[in-house]
Design a protein around this motif. Structure first.
Motif, short mmCIF file in Angstrom:
data_model
loop_
_atom_site.label_atom_id
_atom_site.label_comp_id
_atom_site.label_asym_id
_atom_site.label_seq_id
_atom_site.Cartn_x
_atom_site.Cartn_y
_atom_site.Cartn_z
N ASP A 64 0.80 -1.38 0.03
CA ASP A 64 0.05 0.18 0.14
C ASP A 64 0.86 1.19 -0.05
N ALA A 65 0.72 2.22 -1.08
CA ALA A 65 1.62 3.19 -1.04
C ALA A 65 0.92 4.49 -0.99
N PRO A 66 1.54 5.69 -0.21
CA PRO A 66 0.70 6.82 -0.36
C PRO A 66 0.53 7.41 -1.79
N ILE A 67 -0.68 7.98 -2.11
CA ILE A 67 -1.10 8.44 -3.28
C ILE A 67 -1.86 10.07 -3.12
N LEU A 68 -1.41 10.82 -3.72
CA LEU A 68 -1.89 12.18 -3.52
C LEU A 68 -3.08 12.02 -4.71
N ASP A 69 -4.39 12.61 -4.23
CA ASP A 69 -5.39 13.01 -4.90
C ASP A 69 -5.26 14.24 -5.70
N GLY A 70 -4.61 14.36 -6.58
CA GLY A 70 -3.91 15.54 -7.21
C GLY A 70 -5.40 16.48 -7.76
N LYS A 71 -6.50 15.70 -8.13
CA LYS A 71 -7.53 16.54 -8.74
C LYS A 71 -8.15 17.24 -7.79
N LYS A 72 -8.19 16.87 -6.27
CA LYS A 72 -8.71 17.59 -5.55
C LYS A 72 -8.26 18.91 -5.10
N THR A 73 -6.85 19.07 -5.55
CA THR A 73 -6.33 20.56 -5.29
C THR A 73 -6.61 21.27 -6.61
N VAL A 74 -7.06 22.52 -6.29
CA VAL A 74 -7.27 23.65 -7.28
C VAL A 74 -6.27 24.77 -7.14
N MET A 123 -17.04 22.47 -6.02
CA MET A 123 -15.66 22.84 -5.37
C MET A 123 -15.58 22.15 -3.69
N THR A 124 -16.72 21.76 -3.35
CA THR A 124 -17.14 21.84 -2.02
C THR A 124 -15.91 20.54 -1.42
N ASP A 125 -15.35 19.63 -2.10
CA ASP A 125 -14.30 18.75 -1.48
C ASP A 125 -12.94 19.04 -2.00
N ARG A 126 -12.88 20.36 -2.36
CA ARG A 126 -11.48 20.61 -2.85
C ARG A 126 -10.85 21.65 -2.13
N ASP A 127 -9.17 21.34 -2.27
CA ASP A 127 -8.44 22.49 -1.55
C ASP A 127 -7.88 23.31 -2.31
N GLY A 138 -3.45 43.97 -0.31
CA GLY A 138 -4.24 42.97 0.30
C GLY A 138 -5.65 43.14 -0.31
N ASN A 139 -6.23 44.20 -1.15
CA ASN A 139 -7.31 44.29 -1.61
C ASN A 139 -7.91 43.16 -2.86
N SER A 140 -7.12 42.74 -3.53
CA SER A 140 -7.35 41.98 -4.84
C SER A 140 -7.27 40.56 -3.78
N ALA A 141 -6.34 40.38 -3.35
CA ALA A 141 -6.29 38.90 -2.72
C ALA A 141 -7.51 38.65 -1.65
N ALA A 142 -8.07 39.77 -0.99
CA ALA A 142 -9.08 39.38 -0.05
C ALA A 142 -10.35 39.43 -1.03
N ALA A 143 -10.42 40.17 -1.97
CA ALA A 143 -11.56 40.08 -2.78
C ALA A 143 -11.75 38.57 -3.55
N ALA A 144 -10.64 38.23 -4.01
CA ALA A 144 -10.37 37.02 -4.75
C ALA A 144 -10.92 35.68 -3.71
N VAL A 145 -10.25 35.88 -2.49
CA VAL A 145 -10.67 34.66 -1.70
C VAL A 145 -12.36 35.05 -1.06
N ALA A 146 -12.76 36.10 -0.97
CA ALA A 146 -14.18 36.17 -0.62
C ALA A 146 -15.25 35.49 -1.85
N ARG A 147 -14.72 35.85 -3.01
CA ARG A 147 -15.47 35.15 -4.11
C ARG A 147 -15.18 33.88 -4.13
N LEU A 148 -14.02 33.16 -3.87
CA LEU A 148 -13.80 31.80 -3.65
C LEU A 148 -14.58 30.92 -2.61
N LYS A 149 -14.66 31.66 -1.51
CA LYS A 149 -15.22 31.18 -0.27
C LYS A 149 -16.71 30.99 -0.75
N ALA A 150 -17.39 31.73 -1.69
CA ALA A 150 -18.81 31.32 -2.10
C ALA A 150 -19.02 30.25 -2.56
N THR A 151 -18.00 29.35 -3.20
CA THR A 151 -18.01 28.24 -3.78
C THR A 151 -17.95 27.12 -2.62
#
Ligand code: URA
Length: 210
Positions: A64-74, A123-127, A138-151
């Motif tokens: 048994d070997a450790p495998i990343l679930d790459g598709k879960k990462t966005v 998006m609900t099970d993704r990192d 920090g304005n664009s980053a905060a706005a981008a993350v707020a938009r992303l959190k809505a998903t």
């Protein structure tokens, strides 16, 4: 509540960052360095990604070997300079899904204005790893993350190359739950919203547009 900030002090990262800061560095070298440094940042950011023990066969035995679930990462790139980090990170995480958020800074108010948003449908099970080289006001980053959190993604991390106390403060005032990964925390912002000493305009330096 203040959020987590991880400064990646590894000498390889610091050396490449110094080369990127220098105004003598060409557009071609700047892009190459950004790609290389992004691979090193990805290594740190992915430290706690979950792995699943998966049955495989080596030439000699089953295990048994450790495998990343790459598709879960966005990987979510903030246009346009995020593309440089995205390119390097995709070399390390080739199965990652990719999102884009387009924001520009209103030159007068320095506020973020959205013009594009595209992420995977479910998006609900993704990192999510949001990337943008400069966490400045920090304005664009905060706005981008707020938009992303809505998903409603499972988790969000923010990765940049450079930030400053003002950027960290503004970002974590809005999103104390989102850790920041950066290669350095510089001294301050200037009156035009640029990081000092910084490296100039990351997009212009990547694309040779100035
Ligand atoms: N964006 C940049 O490209 N550079 C800065 O210093 C600040 C924001």
């Amino acid at each position: 509540m203040s959020g987590e900030v991880h400064v990646i002090g590894h000498p390889l990262v610091q050396h490449k960052l110094s080369l990127m800061r220098s105004k003598e560095t060409s557009t071609k070298s700047f892009r190459n360095l950004l790609r290389e440094i992004s691979m090193l940042l990805a290594y740190e950011v992915c430290r706690d990604l979950p792995v699943t023990m998966t049955p495989i066969e080596t030439p000699l035995a089953k295990m048994d070997a450790p495998i990343l679930d790459g598709k879960k990462t966005v990987l979510v790139s903030i246009l346009r300079a995020g593309g440089g980090i995205l390119e390097g990170m995709l070399e390390i995480l080739p199965s990652a899904r990719v999102g884009h958020i387009g924001l520009y800074r209103d030159p007068k108010t320095l506020d973020a204005v959205e013009y594009y948003f595209k992420v995977p449908a479910e998006m609900t099970d993704r990192d999510c790893i949001v990337v943008d080289p400069m966490l400045a006001t920090g304005n664009s980053a905060a706005a981008a993350v707020a938009r992303l959190k809505a998903t409603r993604p499972r988790s969000i991390k923010f990765v940049c190359l450079l930030t400053c106390p003002e950027g960290i403060q503004a970002f974590h005032a809005a999103h104390p739950d989102v850790p920041i990964y950066t290669a350095a925390i510089d001294e301050r912002l200037n009156e035009k919203g640029y990081i000092l000493p910084g490296l100039g305009d990351a997009g212009d330096r990547m694309f040779g547009t100035k």
